[in-house]
Design a protein around this motif. Structure first.
Motif, PDB file in Angstrom:
ATOM      1  N   ARG A  22      22.013  20.146 -36.400  1.00 47.72           N
ATOM      2  CA  ARG A  22      21.246  19.475 -37.770  1.00 47.72           C
ATOM      3  C   ARG A  22      20.017  20.652 -37.767  1.00 47.72           C
ATOM      4  NH1 ARG A  22      18.064  14.142 -38.487  1.00 47.72           N
ATOM      5  NH2 ARG A  22      17.241  14.589 -40.240  1.00 47.72           N
ATOM      6  N   TYR A  24      16.375  20.784 -38.110  1.00 49.35           N
ATOM      7  CA  TYR A  24      14.966  19.665 -38.406  1.00 49.35           C
ATOM      8  C   TYR A  24      13.929  20.561 -39.146  1.00 49.35           C
ATOM      9  CZ  TYR A  24      17.493  16.765 -35.224  1.00 49.35           C
ATOM     10  OH  TYR A  24      18.580  15.991 -34.607  1.00 49.35           O
ATOM     11  N   ASP A  27      12.570  18.009 -41.592  1.00 49.09           N
ATOM     12  CA  ASP A  27      12.277  16.573 -41.285  1.00 49.09           C
ATOM     13  C   ASP A  27      10.762  16.279 -41.562  1.00 49.09           C
ATOM     14  OD1 ASP A  27      11.841  14.613 -38.620  1.00 49.09           O
ATOM     15  OD2 ASP A  27      13.923  14.542 -39.205  1.00 49.09           O
TER      16      ASP A  27
END
Length: 57
Positions: A22, A24, A27
């Motif tokens: 994933r 980030y 984020d």
């Protein structure tokens, strides 16, 4: 006076390689920490000890 040696056992760790990790980058937590870090560096500057280790490019 006797010298006691501590024995450390090496634990074998198995690495996991994954091609689907994933990202980030967007984020909210990471963005907040990056923004706070940038503001701290602008306010206080980079530590002198670290400036000596890495010359400016």
């Amino acid at each position: 006076m006797s010298v006691q040696k501590k024995h450390h056992r090496k634990k074998s760790l198995k690495d996991v390689v994954s091609s689907s990790v994933r990202d980030y980058g967007n984020d909210p937590f990471v963005l907040k920490k990056a923004r706070e870090s940038k503001m701290t560096l602008e306010k206080h500057g980079f530590p002198k000890a670290l400036e000596k280790r890495w010359p400016k490019a």
